[in-house]
Design an enzyme around this catalytic site. Sequence first.
Site, PDB file in Angstrom:
ATOM      1  N   GLY A   1       0.817  -1.212   0.000  1.00 34.56           N
ATOM      2  CA  GLY A   1       0.000   0.000   0.000  1.00 34.56           C
ATOM      3  C   GLY A   1       0.850   1.260   0.000  1.00 34.56           C
ATOM      4  O   GLY A   1       2.084   1.201   0.149  1.00 34.56           O
ATOM      5  N   ASP A   2       0.195   2.406  -0.230  1.00 32.77           N
ATOM      6  CA  ASP A   2       0.846   3.719  -0.203  1.00 32.77           C
ATOM      7  C   ASP A   2       1.967   3.852  -1.229  1.00 32.77           C
ATOM      8  O   ASP A   2       2.961   4.551  -1.017  1.00 32.77           O
ATOM      9  CB  ASP A   2       1.401   4.035   1.203  1.00 32.77           C
ATOM     10  CG  ASP A   2       0.319   4.000   2.257  1.00 32.77           C
ATOM     11  OD1 ASP A   2      -0.820   4.383   1.930  1.00 32.77           O
ATOM     12  OD2 ASP A   2       0.600   3.587   3.392  1.00 32.77           O
TER      13      ASP A   2
ATOM     14  N   GLY B   1      -5.936   5.783   1.842  1.00 33.39           N
ATOM     15  CA  GLY B   1      -5.680   7.225   1.853  1.00 33.39           C
ATOM     16  C   GLY B   1      -4.864   7.522   0.619  1.00 33.39           C
ATOM     17  O   GLY B   1      -3.695   7.153   0.543  1.00 33.39           O
ATOM     18  N   HIS B   2      -5.487   8.120  -0.368  1.00 30.76           N
ATOM     19  CA  HIS B   2      -4.821   8.372  -1.647  1.00 30.76           C
ATOM     20  C   HIS B   2      -4.594   9.871  -1.818  1.00 30.76           C
ATOM     21  O   HIS B   2      -5.542  10.654  -1.796  1.00 30.76           O
ATOM     22  CB  HIS B   2      -5.666   7.811  -2.807  1.00 30.76           C
ATOM     23  CG  HIS B   2      -5.776   6.317  -2.776  1.00 30.76           C
ATOM     24  ND1 HIS B   2      -6.397   5.593  -3.755  1.00 30.76           N
ATOM     25  CD2 HIS B   2      -5.304   5.404  -1.878  1.00 30.76           C
ATOM     26  CE1 HIS B   2      -6.309   4.304  -3.461  1.00 30.76           C
ATOM     27  NE2 HIS B   2      -5.668   4.173  -2.317  1.00 30.76           N
ATOM     28  N   THR B   3      -3.334  10.227  -1.957  1.00 32.50           N
ATOM     29  CA  THR B   3      -2.976  11.641  -1.992  1.00 32.50           C
ATOM     30  C   THR B   3      -2.826  12.117  -3.433  1.00 32.50           C
ATOM     31  O   THR B   3      -2.139  11.472  -4.227  1.00 32.50           O
ATOM     32  CB  THR B   3      -1.638  11.869  -1.266  1.00 32.50           C
ATOM     33  OG1 THR B   3      -1.680  11.161  -0.035  1.00 32.50           O
ATOM     34  CG2 THR B   3      -1.357  13.345  -1.033  1.00 32.50           C
TER      35      THR B   3
ATOM     36  N   GLN C   1      -5.049  -0.210  -1.146  1.00 34.40           N
ATOM     37  CA  GLN C   1      -4.086  -1.091  -0.454  1.00 34.40           C
ATOM     38  C   GLN C   1      -3.059  -1.639  -1.456  1.00 34.40           C
ATOM     39  O   GLN C   1      -2.697  -0.932  -2.377  1.00 34.40           O
ATOM     40  CB  GLN C   1      -4.821  -2.226   0.289  1.00 34.40           C
ATOM     41  CG  GLN C   1      -5.582  -1.763   1.529  1.00 34.40           C
ATOM     42  CD  GLN C   1      -6.929  -1.140   1.242  1.00 34.40           C
ATOM     43  OE1 GLN C   1      -7.750  -1.745   0.571  1.00 34.40           O
ATOM     44  NE2 GLN C   1      -7.183   0.054   1.736  1.00 34.40           N
TER      45      GLN C   1
ATOM     46  N   THR D   1      -5.460  -6.784   4.787  1.00 36.19           N
ATOM     47  CA  THR D   1      -6.787  -6.187   4.873  1.00 36.19           C
ATOM     48  C   THR D   1      -7.794  -7.278   4.494  1.00 36.19           C
ATOM     49  O   THR D   1      -7.406  -8.412   4.186  1.00 36.19           O
ATOM     50  CB  THR D   1      -6.884  -4.919   3.986  1.00 36.19           C
ATOM     51  OG1 THR D   1      -8.092  -4.231   4.332  1.00 36.19           O
ATOM     52  CG2 THR D   1      -6.878  -5.249   2.495  1.00 36.19           C
TER      53      THR D   1
HETATM   54  P1  GDP Z   1      -1.499   5.682  -2.181  1.00 36.07           P
HETATM   55  O1  GDP Z   1      -2.217   5.209  -0.969  1.00 36.07           O
HETATM   56  O2  GDP Z   1      -0.895   4.553  -2.958  1.00 36.07           O
HETATM   57  O3  GDP Z   1      -2.316   6.587  -3.049  1.00 36.07           O
HETATM   58  O4  GDP Z   1      -0.256   6.527  -1.642  1.00 36.07           O
HETATM   59  P2  GDP Z   1      -0.316   7.672  -0.488  1.00 36.07           P
HETATM   60  O5  GDP Z   1      -0.984   8.862  -1.035  1.00 36.07           O
HETATM   61  O6  GDP Z   1      -0.838   7.091   0.783  1.00 36.07           O
HETATM   62  O7  GDP Z   1       1.238   7.902  -0.244  1.00 36.07           O
HETATM   63  C1  GDP Z   1       2.080   8.316  -1.259  1.00 36.07           C
HETATM   64  C2  GDP Z   1       2.725   9.649  -0.861  1.00 36.07           C
HETATM   65  O8  GDP Z   1       3.823   9.916  -1.704  1.00 36.07           O
HETATM   66  C3  GDP Z   1       1.803  10.841  -1.039  1.00 36.07           C
HETATM   67  O9  GDP Z   1       2.123  11.791  -0.070  1.00 36.07           O
HETATM   68  C4  GDP Z   1       2.153  11.366  -2.431  1.00 36.07           C
HETATM   69  O10 GDP Z   1       1.875  12.743  -2.580  1.00 36.07           O
HETATM   70  C5  GDP Z   1       3.624  11.104  -2.474  1.00 36.07           C
HETATM   71  N1  GDP Z   1       4.177  10.799  -3.789  1.00 36.07           N
HETATM   72  C6  GDP Z   1       3.627  10.102  -4.816  1.00 36.07           C
HETATM   73  N2  GDP Z   1       4.521   9.964  -5.815  1.00 36.07           N
HETATM   74  C7  GDP Z   1       5.656  10.563  -5.415  1.00 36.07           C
HETATM   75  C8  GDP Z   1       6.951  10.733  -5.985  1.00 36.07           C
HETATM   76  O11 GDP Z   1       7.252  10.248  -7.084  1.00 36.07           O
HETATM   77  N3  GDP Z   1       7.887  11.408  -5.242  1.00 36.07           N
HETATM   78  C9  GDP Z   1       7.612  11.924  -4.028  1.00 36.07           C
HETATM   79  N4  GDP Z   1       8.564  12.555  -3.382  1.00 36.07           N
HETATM   80  N5  GDP Z   1       6.396  11.792  -3.450  1.00 36.07           N
HETATM   81  C10 GDP Z   1       5.452  11.115  -4.130  1.00 36.07           C
HETATM   82  P1  IMO Z   2      -3.840   2.698   0.581  1.00 33.24           P
HETATM   83  O1  IMO Z   2      -4.982   2.472  -0.351  1.00 33.24           O
HETATM   84  C1  IMO Z   2      -1.247   0.978   3.637  1.00 33.24           C
HETATM   85  C2  IMO Z   2      -3.098  -1.842   6.409  1.00 33.24           C
HETATM   86  C3  IMO Z   2      -3.259  -1.439   7.861  1.00 33.24           C
HETATM   87  C4  IMO Z   2      -3.124  -2.797   8.530  1.00 33.24           C
HETATM   88  C5  IMO Z   2      -3.837  -3.723   7.550  1.00 33.24           C
HETATM   89  C6  IMO Z   2      -5.297  -4.016   7.906  1.00 33.24           C
HETATM   90  O2  IMO Z   2      -3.712   4.085   1.068  1.00 33.24           O
HETATM   91  O3  IMO Z   2      -2.579   2.136   0.027  1.00 33.24           O
HETATM   92  P2  IMO Z   2      -7.533  -2.583   7.722  1.00 33.24           P
HETATM   93  O4  IMO Z   2      -7.906  -1.278   8.351  1.00 33.24           O
HETATM   94  O5  IMO Z   2      -7.590  -2.586   6.250  1.00 33.24           O
HETATM   95  O6  IMO Z   2      -8.272  -3.740   8.319  1.00 33.24           O
HETATM   96  O7  IMO Z   2      -5.978  -2.797   8.140  1.00 33.24           O
HETATM   97  O8  IMO Z   2      -3.786  -3.078   6.295  1.00 33.24           O
HETATM   98  N1  IMO Z   2      -3.701  -0.909   5.426  1.00 33.24           N
HETATM   99  C7  IMO Z   2      -2.993  -0.109   4.646  1.00 33.24           C
HETATM  100  N2  IMO Z   2      -1.660   0.113   4.573  1.00 33.24           N
HETATM  101  N3  IMO Z   2      -2.083   1.598   2.764  1.00 33.24           N
HETATM  102  C8  IMO Z   2      -3.409   1.367   2.807  1.00 33.24           C
HETATM  103  O9  IMO Z   2      -4.251   1.857   1.892  1.00 33.24           O
HETATM  104  C9  IMO Z   2      -3.920   0.510   3.790  1.00 33.24           C
HETATM  105  N4  IMO Z   2      -5.157   0.091   4.113  1.00 33.24           N
HETATM  106  C10 IMO Z   2      -5.008  -0.786   5.118  1.00 33.24           C
HETATM  107  O10 IMO Z   2      -2.248  -0.544   8.245  1.00 33.24           O
HETATM  108  O11 IMO Z   2      -1.773  -3.182   8.568  1.00 33.24           O
HETATM  109 MG    MG Z   3      -2.273   5.548   1.080  1.00 26.72          MG
END
Ligand code: GDP
Ligand code: IMO
Ligand code: MG
Length: 428
Positions: free
Chosen positions: A12-13, A40-42, A221, A236
Amino acid sequence: MSTVVLVGAQWGDEGKGKITDFLAEKADYVVRYQGGSNAGHTVVVGDHKFQLHLIPSGILYPDKVSVVGNGVALDPMILLQEIDGLRDKGIDVSKLKISSRAHIVMPYHKELDSLQENGSRKIGTTKRGIGPLYADKISRTGFRVIDLLDGDVFPEKLKAIVEEKNRILDKIYGRPAFVFEDLLEQFRYYAERLRPMVADTSLLINQAIDEGKKVLFEGAQGTLLDIDHGTYPYVTSSHPVSGGACVGAGVGPTKINRVIGVVKAYTTRVGEGPFPTELFDDIGELIRERGDEYGTTTGRPRRCGWLDAVILRYAARINGLTDMAITKLDVLDGMEKIKICVAYKYRGQTLSEFPESLEVLQECEPIYIELKGWQQDIAGIRRFEDLPFAAQEYVNKMVELSGVNHSLLAVGPGRAQTMVTRDVFAPL
Ligand code: GDP
Ligand code: IMO
Ligand code: MG
């Protein structure tokens, strides 16, 4: 056919929100197919930062249809807050559609999630009610959006289920009961606000595909958090993998054209569970600070480590990846050496496949190769050929080790900080 499933290739993230927003410019529909407000998608546009939990990351384009599919764990309170928040910022949300078959997160799901987390079964969940919601769905005691909209069926069903949940809350956890009348009033309000957006979204999406529209499915995720293919039980409760898009949006596998794995140039994880390449030293700390690795949903510091190519190969196989979108390459700027894990050492054996057993994985030691780093700030670079040679080599190594070509490379959170190396909407 121009249909693309975008999945997280790690835990994830990976930057799915950013890549979805970038690709959404060329798409007609953007569809979430699983997960809920645990995501949480930024998306960063200029000086504005949007953090989306339930609404697809294509919402910032007013002409795109955003769809919350049937596989999503829909928390009406959070969805409505998100809608209101976007409207306040001047974003047009009139093209948002919600599946009539999506299951509704109820307050007792969140309460049970928290209670289970505080008990002996700690997973490190986001406490958004995800596990209890999907458990009820599979147990056939859940509420779908369509049930919520039915003024006759909903109160009757709610009464019976609240009584049952209250018995569990009281007898097992000694917690106060939920009041049926209060819940009914609250959810009647949600029903009326949601009603205009509700649709048979599978029908909508399939019609769009048949008309040749470009549809982007946005996973939440990541592959290793998948309930079947992830590091169970530290996962998850849904299917973030590409196959989940078919079930969670109501489209057949023959309708999927390409699958993009979003891969962070290193690895992170939030919550409990094994993580072979995790770093506990200054480098791990440096990555966390430079990459701003703090949870979007919970604010928790993310665990950080080197890239793991065993995981990449596994993600390529489980998802049938056709493309990679590599993110956060810029975070590795200035490192003297960069490591990639290429296999695991387990009790004297070399493992090249991701193990099924958590006990085995917990004992695995990464086998690393070392690459030269680059001493340049790459955030302003817009063409692959302009990247420092060492950065190109790093990316080429990712391709070689995963067996998947890249289509997008990100060197910063902004929209412009994205290089396109292949058109993902083109036929393969
Ligand atoms: P997601 O859950 O997969 O959508 O990812 P998140 O939004 O939770 O976390 C990714 C973080 O990295 C966010 O704060 C984005 O703004 C940031 N991000 C995405 N791509 C890049 C990149 O290429 N470089 C940097 N420095 N930040 C990035
Ligand atoms: P995005 O879409 C990272 C992790 C939680 C925990 C496990 C189970 O932003 O990538 P849950 O609340 O789903 O039952 O938690 O999964 N988790 C994530 N980790 N990015 C996420 O979403 C996540 N959604 C759940 O931290 O370990
Ligand atoms: Mg995220």
